[in-house]
Design an enzyme around this catalytic site. Structure first.
Site, short mmCIF file in Angstrom:
data_model
loop_
_atom_site.label_atom_id
_atom_site.label_comp_id
_atom_site.label_asym_id
_atom_site.label_seq_id
_atom_site.Cartn_x
_atom_site.Cartn_y
_atom_site.Cartn_z
N CYS A 2 0.83 -1.19 0.00
CA CYS A 2 0.00 0.00 0.00
C CYS A 2 0.87 1.24 0.00
O CYS A 2 1.94 1.27 0.61
CB CYS A 2 -0.95 0.10 1.20
SG CYS A 2 -2.06 -1.27 1.38
N ARG A 27 3.61 -0.18 -5.02
CA ARG A 27 3.46 -0.74 -3.68
C ARG A 27 2.18 -1.56 -3.52
O ARG A 27 1.97 -2.21 -2.51
CB ARG A 27 3.45 0.40 -2.64
CG ARG A 27 4.69 1.25 -2.66
CD ARG A 27 4.60 2.33 -1.61
NE ARG A 27 4.61 1.73 -0.29
CZ ARG A 27 5.70 1.44 0.39
NH1 ARG A 27 6.88 1.69 -0.12
NH2 ARG A 27 5.62 0.90 1.58
N TRP A 74 -2.77 -2.76 -1.53
CA TRP A 74 -2.51 -4.19 -1.70
C TRP A 74 -3.32 -4.84 -0.58
O TRP A 74 -2.97 -4.71 0.59
CB TRP A 74 -1.02 -4.47 -1.56
CG TRP A 74 -0.66 -5.90 -1.85
CD1 TRP A 74 -0.38 -6.42 -3.07
CD2 TRP A 74 -0.54 -6.97 -0.91
NE1 TRP A 74 -0.09 -7.76 -2.95
CE2 TRP A 74 -0.19 -8.13 -1.64
CE3 TRP A 74 -0.71 -7.08 0.47
CZ2 TRP A 74 0.02 -9.37 -1.04
CZ3 TRP A 74 -0.51 -8.33 1.07
CH2 TRP A 74 -0.15 -9.45 0.32
N ASN A 100 -1.36 2.30 5.69
CA ASN A 100 -0.54 1.21 5.15
C ASN A 100 -0.06 0.38 6.32
O ASN A 100 0.64 0.90 7.20
CB ASN A 100 0.67 1.80 4.39
CG ASN A 100 1.71 0.75 4.04
OD1 ASN A 100 1.37 -0.42 3.88
ND2 ASN A 100 2.96 1.17 3.93
N GLY A 101 -0.46 -0.90 6.35
CA GLY A 101 -0.04 -1.75 7.47
C GLY A 101 -1.18 -2.65 7.88
O GLY A 101 -2.16 -2.82 7.15
N GLU A 487 16.65 -17.94 -8.73
CA GLU A 487 16.24 -16.57 -9.05
C GLU A 487 15.60 -16.51 -10.44
O GLU A 487 14.60 -15.82 -10.64
CB GLU A 487 17.47 -15.65 -8.94
CG GLU A 487 17.27 -14.21 -9.37
CD GLU A 487 16.23 -13.45 -8.59
OE1 GLU A 487 15.71 -13.96 -7.57
OE2 GLU A 487 15.89 -12.32 -9.01
N LYS A 491 11.79 -15.23 -11.22
CA LYS A 491 11.47 -14.16 -12.18
C LYS A 491 10.38 -14.61 -13.13
O LYS A 491 9.45 -13.85 -13.43
CB LYS A 491 12.70 -13.76 -13.01
CG LYS A 491 13.79 -12.97 -12.34
CD LYS A 491 13.44 -11.57 -11.94
CE LYS A 491 12.81 -11.56 -10.58
NZ LYS A 491 13.65 -11.30 -9.45
N GLU A 494 6.90 -14.94 -11.29
CA GLU A 494 6.19 -13.77 -10.79
C GLU A 494 5.66 -12.86 -11.89
O GLU A 494 4.66 -12.19 -11.69
CB GLU A 494 7.01 -12.99 -9.75
CG GLU A 494 8.24 -12.32 -10.24
CD GLU A 494 8.97 -11.59 -9.12
OE1 GLU A 494 8.35 -11.13 -8.16
OE2 GLU A 494 10.20 -11.47 -9.23
N HIS A 510 16.87 -36.87 -8.69
CA HIS A 510 16.20 -37.32 -7.46
C HIS A 510 14.71 -36.96 -7.47
O HIS A 510 14.08 -36.95 -6.42
CB HIS A 510 16.89 -36.72 -6.24
CG HIS A 510 18.32 -37.16 -6.11
ND1 HIS A 510 18.67 -38.43 -5.71
CD2 HIS A 510 19.47 -36.51 -6.37
CE1 HIS A 510 19.98 -38.54 -5.71
NE2 HIS A 510 20.50 -37.39 -6.11
N LYS A 609 5.68 -4.34 -4.36
CA LYS A 609 7.13 -4.18 -4.32
C LYS A 609 7.71 -4.37 -2.93
O LYS A 609 8.72 -5.03 -2.76
CB LYS A 609 7.50 -2.80 -4.88
CG LYS A 609 8.99 -2.56 -5.02
CD LYS A 609 9.59 -3.42 -6.10
CE LYS A 609 11.09 -3.25 -6.22
NZ LYS A 609 11.68 -4.39 -6.95
#
Ligand code: AGP
Length: 614
Positions: A2, A27, A74, A100-101, A487, A491, A494, A510, A609
């Site tokens: 947010c 955000r 968000w 925000n929170g 990584e 990428k 997402e 395995h 983010k």
């Protein structure tokens, strides 16, 4: 998550708040909203992004105002819709808030307020908070600043809030705990943002509100700051912003992610600037210089982080073990914080974070400090909570990273880890001057080698075209490049929503090998000195099962070139530095696949983010 924005002054608050929301959209982007006051309170909210809000606001509310607050969300409590979107208004219609929170004890407070006759339209914790403030204001008969302070002392959780009262529209009250809040100071005007970007065009003076502080911001009048817990008046530091507007714009690229991928040569030059002194054969890193003994005598280093920063930590494990011979453990911050980790005297905890606001990383650092660890932060965002929570640290100097998928943050974090390990390894006498100087020379060449890797963009775009319709993808790497495989898979997941898994190449047999068929491509990192022959065998095993291979190879390679379906050549360097180069084609591959699939590259679904909630 947010973003919150606010303005009070003589300018048009609507323009400032909306432009601020555009900049903070990274955000969170489930819903957005704005509240303006000009003889009446005008609130406009919508599910969806800021541009949708702009259209709705133009049709439905008066945009003339000198005070306003805005929010881009968000979702945590309550699905993203017009009702749960912020700003939220208190029962008497007078107070309006953006937050925000997360207020953790909102359910208990909500029940208490319901018993007192309050009703709630949304499912949010924020509506509970604004009504608690209203209740305190009315029952205690106090001003808004005091009501906010008293209300916040009853809540648990994290918040950055901006709230104003339409009965007294000459002040905005802000407060923070656990979520970031920056205040821009203009001439007779005040700006509010979850970061500084909303007011970058207007002022260079900024206050980063500290944990547990509340501020009463007024136009043309004195602004006051207090500690929430004990009412004491404080005079926060006013800092000067160095960030330039051009750094937060797309600069001709279609997406921030592509811009940030291409910025990596420059970002790494900035990371190395003033630190890697090739002529003198030294590394200067004040965070390490000032604590060299601690590092040279460390028994163990624990690296904590989340997502991409955790992957950088995994590369760090290989680096520290090889170059400084210090045992390293790498932990997800979210796991570390709820374990009972064993921290001994002489242990060091390194926290890695791009944003410096990741809630799990912050909590893990606090725990490590409580247990007596020396906590060192590697962070990109200047002045962020993690930088302030660290005992010491180093900035990556990557510059603002706006695309939700982390790119330049990763390579600059790794660059810092090399500098640290080399400095410590040399001080401990683990590596000779020759080896040290060879590393310095090679590190110094990395930016131009990344430039070379970026030049394969068109070829990577063609490969993306061939594999974009796959529903699964495997990424394999060994040694230093195992974390790069993780990584690369992250990428792809997402931003393209294609399922992808990263594995150490040798682990394939395995289990994951069972998945291989002609429909599942495998991206293999097969650098010349990274267990090459063994990785070549893995490639052959995949091919015998009809799997397609996209190989990242070192220039001059012959074997893999012949057997892979597609390959990308990276320039040669010391094996332990290859993650800085092998990462680049994987970033570009994910980018092009996502673009070809028509996905929102910079703002992928369900993500934000900076993850300031658990
Ligand atoms: C990476 O592409 C992600 N979006 C995410 O995993 C990110 O790295 C993670 O949330 C940690 O963020 P931080 O570096 O800001 O702490």
């Amino acid at each position: 998550m947010c973003g919150i924005v606010g303005y009070i002054g003589d300018k048009n608050a609507y323009e400032i708040v909306i432009n601020g929301l555009r900049r903070l959209e990274y955000r969170g982007y489930d819903s957005s909203g704005i509240a303006l006051y000009n003889s009446e309170l005008n609130v406009c909210k919508t599910k969806g992004k800021v541009e949708k809000l702009v259209k709705k606001a133009k049709k439905n509310i008066s945009l003339e105002a000198n005070i306003g607050i805005g929010h881009t969300r968000w979702a945590t409590h309550g699905e993203p819709n017009n009702v749960n979107a912020h700003p939220l208004i208190s029962n008497n219609g007078s107070l309006v808030i953006v937050h925000n929170g997360i207020i953790e004890n909102y359910a208990t407070i909500k029940n208490e307020l319901i018993d007192k006759g309050y009703n709630f339209k949304s499912e949010t914790d924020t509506e509970v908070l604004v009504n608690l403030i209203e209740y305190v204001q009315e029952t205690e008969n106090v001003k808004l600043g005091k009501a906010v302070q008293l209300a916040l002392s009853q809540v648990f959780g994290a918040y950055a809030i901006a709230v104003f009262d339409k009965k007294k529209p000459d002040e905005i009250v802000v407060a923070r705990l656990g979520s970031p809040l920056a205040i821009g100071i203009g001439e007779g005007e005040m700006f509010i943002g979850s970061d500084v970007t909303p007011f970058l065009d207007f002022t260079r003076k900024v206050i980063y509100l500290d944990e547990g502080q509340v501020g009463v911001l007024r136009n043309h009048k004195e602004t006051k700051f207090y500690e929430i817990s004990n009412d004491s008046i404080i005079s926060p530091n006013i800092e000067t912003l160095e960030l330039e507007l051009s750094e937060i714009e797309k600069g001709g690229f279609d997406h921030f992610m592509l811009k940030e991928i291409h910025e990596q040569p420059k970002a790494i030059i900035d990371t190395l600037r003033g630190r890697l002194k090739l002529n003198k054969g030294i590394i200067k890193l004040s965070g390490i210089d000032n604590n060299l003994n601690k590092f040279t005598s460390a028994n163990k280093i624990t690296i904590i982080g989340c997502g991409t920063s955790w992957h950088a930590g995994l590369v760090g494990e290989y680096i520290f073990e090889k170059i400084s011979r210090i045992p390293v453990e790498v932990e997800y911050a979210s796991e570390f914080r709820y374990r009972d980790p064993i921290i001994n005297p002489n242990d060091i905890v390194i926290a890695i974070s791009q944003s410096g606001e990741t809630a799990d990383t912050l909590a893990a650092m606090k725990l490590a400090k409580e247990k007596g660890a020396f906590v060192f932060g590697i962070c990109n965002v200047v002045g962020s909570s993690i930088t302030r929570e660290s005992n010491s640290g180093t900035y990556t100097h990557a510059g603002p990273e706006i695309g939700v998928a982390s790119t330049k943050a990763f390579t600059t974090q790794i660059t810092v880890l090399y500098l640290m390990a080399l400095k410590i390894g040399k001080a401990k006498g683990i590596i000779s001057n020759n080896v040290f100087n060879k590393y310095l020379t090679e590190l110094n060449l990395i930016p131009e080698k990344i430039e070379k890797s970026l030049s394969f963009n068109n070829k990577i775009e063609e490969i993306a075209d061939q594999i974009k319709d796959s529903t699964n993808c495997l990424y394999l790497g060994r040694g230093f490049n195992f974390p790069v495989a993780l990584e690369g898979a992250l990428k792809l997941k997402e931003i393209s929503y294609i399922h992808a898994e990263g594995y150490p190449a040798a682990e394939m047999k395995h289990g994951p090998i069972a998945l291989i068929d002609e429909n599942m491509p495998t991206v293999v990192i097969a650098t010349a000195k990274g267990h090459y022959e063994k990785v070549v065998s893995n490639i052959r095993e995949i091919q015998s099962r009809k799997g397609k291979i996209i190989a990242i190879i070192t220039k001059g390679d012959k074997d893999v070139k012949e057997i892979a379906d597609y390959y990308i050549e990276i320039p040669e360097t010391i094996e332990s530095l290859t993650p800085l180069l092998t990462t680049i084609p994987l970033q570009l591959l994910s980018y092009h696949i996502a673009v070809k699939l028509g996905k929102n590259v910079d703002q992928p679904r369900n993500l934000a983010k900076s993850v300031t909630v658990e």
